[in-house]
Motif scaffolding. Structure first.
Motif: not given
Length: 115
Positions: A9-10, A55-60, A106-108, A114-115
């Motif tokens: 999924v990732a 800027l806003f989403m990059a994995g932590g 997204g559902v998975l 993993q959200v």
């Protein structure tokens, strides 16, 4: 087994992220404009989107990490832009498939926490 599913999924999510950038670049280079504008759109649009992702989403690691509904809205707009870019480039089926893969992934992600 769950570890393998989470990894798959990732991986799909990662390839979808790259797919948005490729779709935006393809869209820019297929516009009916002069060559300078094609280059600007084909390279500039993915660069702007990549910057926003960083800027806003990059994995932590993002300096302004989004959470909750803001993250969900950003994701929908981001991946929707990829699907729309494909459709606007004449690849309507590819755009629809892209959107479906995003929704399924997204559902998975929700089902595997993993959200």
């Amino acid at each position: 087994m769950l570890t393998v599913a989470k990894g798959a999924v990732a991986a799909v999510m990662f390839f979808l992220e790259l797919g948005v950038l490729l779709a935006l670049g393809y869209w820019g280079f297929t516009r009916e404009v002069n060559i300078l504008m094609k280059i600007l759109l084909g390279l500039g649009t993915p660069a702007v989107f990549a910057t926003l992702w960083g800027l806003f989403m990059a994995g932590g690691k993002a300096p302004h990490q989004l959470h909750g509904i803001a993250r969900a809205v950003f994701e929908v707009v981001w991946f929707g832009a990829g699907a729309a870019a494909l459709a606007a480039s004449g690849l309507v089926t590819a755009g629809v498939v892209f959107a479906i893969v995003y929704v399924v992934d997204g559902v998975l992600r929700l089902l595997t926490d993993q959200v």
